[in-house]
Design a protein around this motif. Structure first.
Motif, PDB file in Angstrom:
ATOM      1  N   MET A 171      -6.427  23.180   4.987  1.00 46.85           N
ATOM      2  CA  MET A 171      -5.978  23.278   5.616  1.00 46.85           C
ATOM      3  C   MET A 171      -6.476  23.241   7.405  1.00 46.85           C
ATOM      4  SD  MET A 171      -3.495  26.842   6.964  1.00 46.85           S
ATOM      5  CE  MET A 171      -3.846  27.928   5.695  1.00 46.85           C
ATOM      6  N   THR A 172      -5.973  22.652   8.633  1.00 46.15           N
ATOM      7  CA  THR A 172      -6.446  22.160   9.341  1.00 46.15           C
ATOM      8  C   THR A 172      -6.947  23.358  10.258  1.00 46.15           C
ATOM      9  OG1 THR A 172      -4.661  22.084  10.815  1.00 46.15           O
ATOM     10  CG2 THR A 172      -5.407  19.826   9.340  1.00 46.15           C
ATOM     11  N   LEU A 173      -7.709  22.883  11.435  1.00 47.72           N
ATOM     12  CA  LEU A 173      -7.770  23.941  12.492  1.00 47.72           C
ATOM     13  C   LEU A 173      -6.679  24.089  13.280  1.00 47.72           C
ATOM     14  CD1 LEU A 173      -9.746  25.139  14.269  1.00 47.72           C
ATOM     15  CD2 LEU A 173     -10.144  23.775  15.465  1.00 47.72           C
ATOM     16  N   HIS A 174      -6.144  23.325  13.703  1.00 53.72           N
ATOM     17  CA  HIS A 174      -5.024  23.754  14.424  1.00 53.72           C
ATOM     18  C   HIS A 174      -3.306  24.345  12.800  1.00 53.72           C
ATOM     19  CE1 HIS A 174      -0.956  22.934  16.741  1.00 53.72           C
ATOM     20  NE2 HIS A 174      -0.151  22.562  15.507  1.00 53.72           N
ATOM     21  N   GLU A 175      -3.949  24.436  12.028  1.00 59.76           N
ATOM     22  CA  GLU A 175      -2.568  25.448  10.789  1.00 59.76           C
ATOM     23  C   GLU A 175      -3.154  26.462  10.758  1.00 59.76           C
ATOM     24  OE1 GLU A 175      -1.200  21.513   8.204  1.00 59.76           O
ATOM     25  OE2 GLU A 175      -3.277  22.244   7.781  1.00 59.76           O
ATOM     26  N   TYR A 176      -5.027  26.700  10.668  1.00 59.49           N
ATOM     27  CA  TYR A 176      -4.925  28.030  10.668  1.00 59.49           C
ATOM     28  C   TYR A 176      -4.574  29.013  11.952  1.00 59.49           C
ATOM     29  CZ  TYR A 176      -8.034  27.377   6.117  1.00 59.49           C
ATOM     30  OH  TYR A 176      -8.374  27.657   4.986  1.00 59.49           O
ATOM     31  N   ARG A 177      -4.905  28.158  13.472  1.00 61.93           N
ATOM     32  CA  ARG A 177      -4.448  28.303  14.464  1.00 61.93           C
ATOM     33  C   ARG A 177      -2.637  28.526  14.330  1.00 61.93           C
ATOM     34  NH1 ARG A 177      -9.061  25.230  18.012  1.00 61.93           N
ATOM     35  NH2 ARG A 177     -10.681  27.081  17.868  1.00 61.93           N
ATOM     36  N   ARG A 178      -2.541  28.577  14.452  1.00 63.29           N
ATOM     37  CA  ARG A 178      -1.167  28.911  14.448  1.00 63.29           C
ATOM     38  C   ARG A 178      -0.641  30.096  12.884  1.00 63.29           C
ATOM     39  NH1 ARG A 178      -0.656  25.533  17.503  1.00 63.29           N
ATOM     40  NH2 ARG A 178      -1.204  27.566  18.584  1.00 63.29           N
ATOM     41  N   LEU A 179      -1.611  30.290  12.524  1.00 60.46           N
ATOM     42  CA  LEU A 179      -1.176  31.195  11.427  1.00 60.46           C
ATOM     43  C   LEU A 179      -1.949  32.188  12.114  1.00 60.46           C
ATOM     44  CD1 LEU A 179      -2.094  29.928   7.830  1.00 60.46           C
ATOM     45  CD2 LEU A 179      -0.184  30.432   8.398  1.00 60.46           C
ATOM     46  N   ILE A 180      -3.413  32.195  12.835  1.00 60.58           N
ATOM     47  CA  ILE A 180      -3.684  33.743  13.653  1.00 60.58           C
ATOM     48  C   ILE A 180      -2.389  33.872  14.677  1.00 60.58           C
ATOM     49  CG2 ILE A 180      -5.387  34.062  15.714  1.00 60.58           C
ATOM     50  CD1 ILE A 180      -7.268  33.290  13.709  1.00 60.58           C
ATOM     51  N   ASP A 181      -2.488  32.998  14.400  1.00 54.69           N
ATOM     52  CA  ASP A 181      -0.579  32.982  15.727  1.00 54.69           C
ATOM     53  C   ASP A 181       0.291  34.162  15.863  1.00 54.69           C
ATOM     54  OD1 ASP A 181      -2.215  32.429  17.813  1.00 54.69           O
ATOM     55  OD2 ASP A 181      -1.494  30.284  18.560  1.00 54.69           O
ATOM     56  N   GLU A 182       0.374  33.970  14.572  1.00 53.54           N
ATOM     57  CA  GLU A 182       1.670  34.682  13.840  1.00 53.54           C
ATOM     58  C   GLU A 182       1.084  35.754  13.280  1.00 53.54           C
ATOM     59  OE1 GLU A 182       3.635  30.677  11.579  1.00 53.54           O
ATOM     60  OE2 GLU A 182       3.731  32.504  10.126  1.00 53.54           O
ATOM     61  N   THR A 183      -0.079  35.699  13.243  1.00 55.95           N
ATOM     62  CA  THR A 183      -0.408  37.064  12.257  1.00 55.95           C
ATOM     63  C   THR A 183      -1.115  37.777  13.801  1.00 55.95           C
ATOM     64  OG1 THR A 183      -1.710  35.981   9.961  1.00 55.95           O
ATOM     65  CG2 THR A 183      -2.395  38.568  11.586  1.00 55.95           C
ATOM     66  N   ASP A 184      -1.242  37.787  14.391  1.00 57.27           N
ATOM     67  CA  ASP A 184      -1.310  38.212  15.726  1.00 57.27           C
ATOM     68  C   ASP A 184       0.150  39.061  16.543  1.00 57.27           C
ATOM     69  OD1 ASP A 184      -4.093  37.989  16.138  1.00 57.27           O
ATOM     70  OD2 ASP A 184      -3.804  36.345  17.951  1.00 57.27           O
ATOM     71  N   ALA A 185       0.787  38.513  16.251  1.00 54.28           N
ATOM     72  CA  ALA A 185       2.518  38.727  16.538  1.00 54.28           C
ATOM     73  C   ALA A 185       3.029  39.610  15.733  1.00 54.28           C
ATOM     74  CB  ALA A 185       2.998  37.218  16.732  1.00 54.28           C
ATOM     75  N   GLN A 186       2.692  39.504  14.401  1.00 55.34           N
ATOM     76  CA  GLN A 186       2.545  41.042  13.442  1.00 55.34           C
ATOM     77  C   GLN A 186       2.234  42.514  13.910  1.00 55.34           C
ATOM     78  OE1 GLN A 186       1.925  38.948  10.170  1.00 55.34           O
ATOM     79  NE2 GLN A 186       3.418  37.466   9.550  1.00 55.34           N
ATOM     80  N   LEU A 187       1.114  41.974  14.173  1.00 53.72           N
ATOM     81  CA  LEU A 187      -0.108  43.001  14.737  1.00 53.72           C
ATOM     82  C   LEU A 187       0.513  44.000  15.912  1.00 53.72           C
ATOM     83  CD1 LEU A 187      -3.795  41.563  14.264  1.00 53.72           C
ATOM     84  CD2 LEU A 187      -2.488  43.916  12.926  1.00 53.72           C
TER      85      LEU A 187
END
Ligand SMILES: C=C(O[C@@H]1C=C(C(=O)O)C=C[C@H]1O)C(=O)O
Length: 101
Positions: free
Chosen positions: A1-17
């Protein structure tokens, strides 16, 4: 996975948190009103200990137990601040002292 993709997943996870933290905050508000009606204080150290013990006991990492403790101590402190805000009570004064208001 790319840095950008990981960061999108972090953004999604932050929204859930954030959604979960606000759900917890809504429960805290409901508890604040119940405790106030029953003359109970906002700050209940034994319950806080129970919450911390539960999360640390169920922690599987990679966050270590001290990190989990610090995170939840912060969440709990914000919960107390929220309770005082919705009840209109000073932060260092137990709600019980407002009985009879
Ligand atoms: C939410 C409560 O109020 C306070 C906040 C707590 C929490 O955030 O878990 C726990 C105990 C209290 O100090 C409660 O009494 O359950």
């Amino acid at each position: 996975m790319t840095l950008h993709e990981y960061r999108r997943l972090i953004d999604e996870t932050d929204a859930q948190l954030l959604a979960l933290l606000n759900r917890r905050a809504e429960l805290v508000i409901a508890i604040a009103h119940l405790k106030h009606a029953q003359g109970l204080p906002v700050h209940i150290p034994a319950r806080e200990m129970e919450v911390l013990t539960q999360v640390i006991t169920s922690n599987t990492g990679p966050l270590d137990d001290q990190a989990v403790r610090r995170l939840f101590e912060s969440i709990i402190a914000e919960s107390r601040r929220l309770e005082h805000r919705v009840l209109g009570t000073p932060e260092d004064t137990p709600a019980a002292s407002h009985e009879g208001r």
